[in-house]
Design an enzyme around this catalytic site. Structure first.
Site, PDB file in Angstrom:
ATOM      1  N   THR A 203       0.648  -1.296   0.006  1.00  0.00           N
ATOM      2  CA  THR A 203      -0.046   0.048   0.105  1.00  0.00           C
ATOM      3  C   THR A 203       0.911   1.282   0.034  1.00  0.00           C
ATOM      4  O   THR A 203       2.039   1.151   0.548  1.00  0.00           O
ATOM      5  CB  THR A 203      -0.899  -0.095   1.149  1.00  0.00           C
ATOM      6  OG1 THR A 203      -1.596  -1.238   0.965  1.00  0.00           O
ATOM      7  CG2 THR A 203      -1.595   0.970   1.510  1.00  0.00           C
ATOM      8  N   GLY A 256      -4.657  -5.171   7.193  1.00  0.00           N
ATOM      9  CA  GLY A 256      -5.521  -4.289   7.596  1.00  0.00           C
ATOM     10  C   GLY A 256      -6.401  -4.564   8.574  1.00  0.00           C
ATOM     11  O   GLY A 256      -7.038  -3.731   9.638  1.00  0.00           O
TER      12      GLY A 256
HETATM   13  N1  ASP Z   1      -3.324  -2.429   4.920  1.00  0.00           N
HETATM   14  C1  ASP Z   1      -3.540  -2.710   3.606  1.00  0.00           C
HETATM   15  C2  ASP Z   1      -4.674  -3.565   3.579  1.00  0.00           C
HETATM   16  O1  ASP Z   1      -4.996  -4.414   4.591  1.00  0.00           O
HETATM   17  C3  ASP Z   1      -2.389  -3.606   2.757  1.00  0.00           C
HETATM   18  C4  ASP Z   1      -1.101  -2.912   2.950  1.00  0.00           C
HETATM   19  O2  ASP Z   1      -0.972  -1.718   3.556  1.00  0.00           O
HETATM   20  O3  ASP Z   1      -0.162  -3.348   2.262  1.00  0.00           O
HETATM   21  O4  ASP Z   1      -5.513  -3.708   2.514  1.00  0.00           O
END
Ligand code: ASP
Length: 333
Positions: A203, A256
């Site tokens: 992300t 997440g």
């Molecule tokens: N936080 C994001 C999710 O769970 C993934 C990430 O941060 O890479 O969708």
């Protein structure tokens, strides 16, 4: 350094950017350099705009757009794939000055999800639009749309295949490993049930405080590789993956589900607001006390121009720049 990350203090503008937490320790060096070059380019873009008097909210949107357009990380083009091999993107943005926010999820054709989140904030009576409703709003607003295939990269198709073979949803370092993915079978330490040499994009996010002390945050993602269609993570959830107020701005990354349980971004702000902690201590506390071990990280700025980051996993792509000339891009502890 603050909670495994760095900190700089100065009244003035400041910006921090991330390209995801939970980095493969065996990531090939040319991939590391490519990621660092992109983060550096984004810091230059944001720094020039802030130095020229741009508002924090405009800067975080512009920087995240840049990251969404480049396939290096997991947002926009290069997004992680659902178990069906499709892309469902999500993003959020928050303007700390008036605690205004906008969020979107389940996007399949919008080229820059962060800008649609901005439009939800600026031009709709709502804070959060998802799936068909969000796509319809995008068309009404005339934002650029593309076919779902545009977002799908060869790297990610290969990654999804491996994730399916290992029956794993990335990012979870604690899943039991299939025998075929064990250290004994691979000869190397496995991660996510997959060989370490597999590169999982992560992300993106940006936080900024402008010359007037206004804070803003934005986060954008394709979510987790091999996620169920319809799964919503922390990134579009204000208070979990993203938060900004008069005191600070925070953008999170990692698993997440763990970030949601910790209301991580809001907890950093609440520690400053109700406990009077300085940014660095608030970040350190939230990561140490609120978050399950090995799960996530965050970047943050305060209205005083402090910059902090923290993570409790293998690494986090990140960088920061401040008006007094501090600049750094890093991946590891
Ligand atoms: N936080 C994001 C999710 O769970 C993934 C990430 O941060 O890479 O969708």
């Amino acid at each position: 350094m603050c909670g495994g990350g760095e900190m700089a203090k100065k009244a003035g503008w400041a910006i921090a950017v991330h390209g995801g937490a939970g980095v493969d320790p065996a990531l090939p060096s040319e991939r590391q350099e490519r990621a660092k070059r992109l983060l550096r380019r984004c810091l230059d873009l944001g720094s020039h705009a802030l130095a020229a008097g741009a508002s924090a909210i405009d800067v975080v949107e512009a920087v995240v757009r840049e990251l969404e357009t480049d396939p290096t990380f997991n947002s926009g083009r290069g997004s992680a794939l659902t178990s069906e091999g499709t892309v469902e993107m999500e993003a959020s943005i928050m303007d700390g000055q008036h605690r205004r926010c906008g969020a979107v999820s389940g996007l399949t054709t919008v080229k820059n999800p962060v800008s649609l989140a901005r439009l939800v904030m600026d031009r709709s009576p709502h804070s959060y639009l998802a799936f068909e409703g969000a796509e319809r709003f995008a068309r009404l607003q005339g934002v650029e749309t593309v076919d779902n295939e545009y977002f799908i990269t060869e790297d990610n198709v290969g990654m999804l295949k491996l994730a399916k073979e290992a029956d794993s949803i990335l990012f979870d370092y604690r899943i039991p490993l299939a025998e075929s993915c064990s250290k004994a079978a691979l000869g190397i330490e496995p991660m996510n049930g997959l060989p370490l040499s597999v590169y999982a994009q992560e992300t993106v996010g940006c936080v900024a405080v402008d010359a007037l002390g206004r804070c803003a945050a934005a986060t954008s993602t394709g979510g987790l590789m091999n996620k169920s269609p319809g799964r919503v993570g922390d990134s579009p959830i204000v208070g979990a993956g993203t938060y900004a107020c008069e005191l600070c701005a925070v953008s999170c990354t990692g698993e997440g589900e763990a970030i949601l349980r910790a209301t991580l971004a809001r907890d950093v702000a609440a520690l400053m607001e109700y406990k009077g902690l300085p940014l660095c201590e608030a970040v350190d506390y939230a990561i140490r006390v609120r978050l399950d071990e090995g799960k996530a990280g965050l970047i943050a700025v305060s209205s005083l121009g402090d910059v902090a980051c923290g993570f409790n996993c293998t690494g986090m792509f990140r960088g920061y720049a401040t008006s007094d000339g501090l600049l750094d891009v890093a991946i590891w502890d």
